[in-house]
Design an enzyme around this catalytic site. Structure first.
Site, PDB file in Angstrom:
ATOM      1  N   ARG A 115      59.914   0.689  81.118  1.00  0.00           N
ATOM      2  CA  ARG A 115      59.874   0.632  79.651  1.00  0.00           C
ATOM      3  C   ARG A 115      58.774   1.509  79.057  1.00  0.00           C
ATOM      4  O   ARG A 115      58.220   1.210  78.013  1.00  0.00           O
ATOM      5  CB  ARG A 115      59.726  -0.820  79.163  1.00  0.00           C
TER       6      ARG A 115
ATOM      7  N   SER B 163      65.296  -7.240  72.917  1.00  0.00           N
ATOM      8  CA  SER B 163      64.280  -7.784  73.811  1.00  0.00           C
ATOM      9  C   SER B 163      62.895  -7.472  73.246  1.00  0.00           C
ATOM     10  O   SER B 163      62.561  -6.327  72.982  1.00  0.00           O
ATOM     11  CB  SER B 163      64.436  -7.169  75.203  1.00  0.00           C
TER      12      SER B 163
ATOM     13  N   GLU C 151      57.701  -4.827  73.669  1.00  0.00           N
ATOM     14  CA  GLU C 151      58.721  -3.813  73.972  1.00  0.00           C
ATOM     15  C   GLU C 151      59.250  -3.225  72.673  1.00  0.00           C
ATOM     16  O   GLU C 151      59.560  -2.038  72.597  1.00  0.00           O
ATOM     17  CB  GLU C 151      59.855  -4.442  74.788  1.00  0.00           C
TER      18      GLU C 151
END
Length: 276
Positions: free
Chosen positions: A143, A192, A262
């Site tokens: 990520r 998310s 995130e």
């Protein structure tokens, strides 16, 4: 969230390069795909917001690869690959965003990441110069990417593997069923919220810290998947960010683990004075 001070929709990559090269040196630039993993603070965004539209959404399919503009939807690329009988890209159908955003954060799901299929990318630096980048140049990890702030991805080439379109369809259907069973699809959410700490699952930590269903203003931690924050109606960006920070505080207190956002947060709080 709040408004953009300036919104720029480039006609093409050359137009964007010209804009970057001629903008005032003190003008910040923020890139917007479809805003699917983005939280814009209530005070808005200083400088220019660059919206990559249709000119950056083209998809060209080759024998074992796809060349795509950074503004193409991940889903559309997955569908184009399926239609051409190219496997290995179907996981992109489960990522609600654009290819540019997926590269910036090395998006992934179902055990796959975009770094697994990336061949090369094209980007403009803050002065409008074009760069051809290898996967190593992008430094993709979980990520994250090493792409400097201010650089804008404009296109990418991804590899696929020749496969039966029906087999690809079956995998996509399977992934879709998994998402529908586990995620709050159809709700107002930024996706998310926190990256999984190494060897852990963020949602399990959030649940274990007693945050499932936690509310702040119009924002709520999803009860179906508690790594999703939901706008139940009328939530401000401050409600959502504040709720996320409370979740982080409780997880840190319970487990000693610092959750990393995130969702990308940009702009300033209402009233200004904050740090973007």
């Amino acid at each position: 969230g709040g408004p953009a001070e300036v919104l720029f929709r480039p006609a093409d990559a050359a137009d964007l390069a010209l804009f970057l090269g001629e903008r005032p040196a003190d003008m910040p630039v923020c890139v917007l795909g479809v805003g699917s993993n983005l939280l814009v603070r209530d005070g808005g965004v200083r400088g220019a917001v660059v919206r990559l539209g249709g000119a950056f959404a083209g998809i060209q399919v080759g024998k074992d690869h796809i060349h795509t503009g950074a503004g193409a939807l991940d889903l559309n690329l997955a569908l184009a690959a399926r239609g051409a009988g190219l496997g290995g890209l179907e996981f992109l159908a489960g990522i609600p965003g654009t290819i540019g955003g997926a590269l910036r954060m090395n998006a992934g799901c179902h055990g796959h990441e975009i770094k697994d299929v990336l061949v090369a990318a094209e980007a403009l630096d803050p002065d409008g110069r074009t760069h051809n980048l290898t996967p190593a140049d992008l430094g993709l990890s979980y990520r994250r990417s090493a792409l400097p702030e201010g650089w804008i991805i404009t296109a990418a080439t991804l590899r696929g593997t020749p496969d039966d379109p029906q087999a690809i369809r079956a995998r996509m259907d399977h992934y879709k069923q998994q998402r529908e069973a586990s995620q709050p699809l159809g709700t107002a959410t930024g996706g998310s919220t926190f990256a999984n700490p190494e060897g852990m699952r963020a949602w399990e930590l959030i649940d274990g810290a007693g945050c499932r269903g936690l509310r702040r203003g119009g924002a709520k931690v999803s009860e179906k998947h508690c790594n999703f924050l939901i706008n139940e109606g009328g939530a401000t960006a401050a409600d959502l960010e504040g709720l996320g920070e409370e979740v982080r505080r409780r997880v840190a207190q319970r487990y000693g683990v610092e959750l990393r956002w995130e969702i990308r947060r940009v702009g300033e709080p209402a009233g200004g004075g904050g740090t973007p």
